[in-house]
Design a protein around this motif. Sequence first.
Motif, PDB file in Angstrom:
ATOM      1  N   ASP A 144      36.040  48.164  24.047  1.00 33.26           N
ATOM      2  CA  ASP A 144      37.341  48.770  23.699  1.00 33.26           C
ATOM      3  C   ASP A 144      38.143  49.143  24.937  1.00 33.26           C
ATOM      4  N   ILE A 145      38.131  48.277  25.927  1.00 34.14           N
ATOM      5  CA  ILE A 145      38.923  48.482  27.144  1.00 34.14           C
ATOM      6  C   ILE A 145      40.273  47.790  26.964  1.00 34.14           C
ATOM      7  N   PRO A 146      41.369  48.483  27.161  1.00 31.51           N
ATOM      8  CA  PRO A 146      42.681  47.832  27.016  1.00 31.51           C
ATOM      9  C   PRO A 146      42.870  46.745  28.071  1.00 31.51           C
ATOM     10  N   LEU A 147      43.353  45.598  27.622  1.00 28.32           N
ATOM     11  CA  LEU A 147      43.582  44.476  28.532  1.00 28.32           C
ATOM     12  C   LEU A 147      44.954  43.886  28.237  1.00 28.32           C
ATOM     13  N   GLU A 148      45.912  44.230  29.063  1.00 25.59           N
ATOM     14  CA  GLU A 148      47.268  43.713  28.920  1.00 25.59           C
ATOM     15  C   GLU A 148      47.531  42.674  30.011  1.00 25.59           C
ATOM     16  N   ASN A 149      48.434  41.746  29.692  1.00 21.88           N
ATOM     17  CA  ASN A 149      48.775  40.679  30.649  1.00 21.88           C
ATOM     18  C   ASN A 149      47.534  39.922  31.105  1.00 21.88           C
ATOM     19  N   ARG A 150      46.773  39.420  30.099  1.00 19.44           N
ATOM     20  CA  ARG A 150      45.560  38.651  30.403  1.00 19.44           C
ATOM     21  C   ARG A 150      45.900  37.447  31.263  1.00 19.44           C
ATOM     22  N   HIS A 151      45.032  37.139  32.229  1.00 15.51           N
ATOM     23  CA  HIS A 151      45.204  36.045  33.185  1.00 15.51           C
ATOM     24  C   HIS A 151      46.401  36.253  34.108  1.00 15.51           C
ATOM     25  N   ARG A 152      46.782  37.511  34.284  1.00 15.19           N
ATOM     26  CA  ARG A 152      47.699  37.881  35.354  1.00 15.19           C
ATOM     27  C   ARG A 152      46.964  38.868  36.240  1.00 15.19           C
ATOM     28  N   ALA A 153      47.211  38.809  37.541  1.00 16.97           N
ATOM     29  CA  ALA A 153      46.428  39.582  38.498  1.00 16.97           C
ATOM     30  C   ALA A 153      46.442  41.078  38.196  1.00 16.97           C
ATOM     31  N   GLY A 154      47.621  41.611  37.909  1.00 19.59           N
ATOM     32  CA  GLY A 154      47.733  43.045  37.670  1.00 19.59           C
ATOM     33  C   GLY A 154      46.976  43.494  36.434  1.00 19.59           C
ATOM     34  N   GLY A 155      47.139  42.766  35.337  1.00 19.37           N
ATOM     35  CA  GLY A 155      46.471  43.132  34.096  1.00 19.37           C
ATOM     36  C   GLY A 155      44.958  43.031  34.205  1.00 19.37           C
ATOM     37  N   ASP A 156      44.475  41.960  34.818  1.00 18.78           N
ATOM     38  CA  ASP A 156      43.031  41.790  34.954  1.00 18.78           C
ATOM     39  C   ASP A 156      42.429  42.798  35.931  1.00 18.78           C
TER      40      ASP A 156
END
Length: 483
Positions: A144-156
């Motif tokens: 349940d870890i929030p993951l926004e902008n997957r496959h973008r450096a900042g989000g990952d």
Amino acid sequence: MDRNKRQEFAIVDIETTGGNAKSSRITEIAIVIHDGNKVLQRWETLVNPGKEIPTSIFALTGIDNEMVKDAPFFEEVAEQVYELLKDRIFVAHNVNFDYSFVRFQLHESGFEWSTIKLCTVRYARKIKPGLLSYSLGRLCDYLDIPLENRHRAGGDADATAILFAYLRALDTGQVFQEMIKHKSVDQRFPPHLNPIEFEQLPEEIGVYYFHDKTGKIIYVGKAVNIKKRVLSHFTGNNIQAQRQHFLKDIHHISYERCGTELMSLLLECAEIKKFWPKYNRSLKRYEPKFSLFSYEDQNGYLHLAIGKTNKLHDCIQFFQREYDAIQLLQSFIRKGEIDAQFCQFGSASLTVKSTKDSLLPDRDLHNTRIERCVEEWLNQQSSFVLIDKGRHEEEKSCIVIENGRFYGMGYIDQYCQSGGFEDIRAQVEKYRSNYYMEELVRQCAEKYPNKIHFLSKERMSFVAAEPDMLYEKIKSNSLFSIV
């Protein structure tokens, strides 16, 4: 290391134009400075890679050429990246990928940098064992870890920072401290390899196999010390594309113990020929150039021919020199009264008069002469076994040569008494012979003639004859030298 940074971490994620540091470039980088509990600083930027971004990469990351055209080149931000990473532990999900790119491009920009690494894939495997997948996306779903902008450096990078803090909180033992030791082998492992499989490897002679995620064999190797040799594959900072893909494809390791180094060499060769693993280099440099083989034409006549060795065709004998093959074929013509018009001498220009003045001989008689000549020649080749140490004290290794060709190998009881050649053959596994394997046995036989035991129809016991006599017999045999 700066005392103030000693327990600080640089959690990094990058996006790139491809899969290896030497031929690809960074398109985006994010660095999160963390103290193990909370974020202290955050920095990210797009990077102009100086080359086209492939469509497949755009489809994955959403970063295209237009987005990066006004972004700084890496060398323009290299000093800032260096200062953020300097004296801090480098943390990333599949750390060797990110580390290889950053280190290589810092080097190109004039900054020599290396540091302790920590892989959150490996860390998660130790803290949360038994999960079906340890990809960042799946871990975030599980935890349940929030993951926004997957496959973008900042989000990952942000998600990796939360994952890292989560794992640190659950680490009640010394997992983290063991992993960041300078000599820790854990950080060298391929990201998908379970370290338990490595720990179970023996420090003994044998053959090891690397498998991909489907279980398919992708590499076969031999070793005097399996565990030590396997570890050597994971050391160093080789950024070649082939090695990067190789490490990424390794999901499992298996092995086979062998009694001697010769047995491991033979098994390695046999397994490579059997499976043709994608990451093994071929044994071409060991293959003979010429062969003597027979074939039947459309009219049913047998021919003898010298040609380039073809691994798909069985042959009568291998040769490194075409001259040796010609000598043997000429002896067949003389001794077997074979019609020379049915013999091809390869690239050599030879004038050999037909015994029948170019008239076709009786087919059955002609074929019988060739078959008898080849059979008699093969029967002149020695059949013997090479007996040596086994995998434990209760057995011995056994290599069988039949009529001068490698037949097979295996392990027999230490106190075995054989009833003849058929009895011996039944106890070993048959393998397809090739020149390299025969050369290995030849070299061992010449060096250790006391390990050779010739086979006959009579009952055979494992008592070697005089070494000098065996040595001369082996050397005079046409398997090893054409007379």
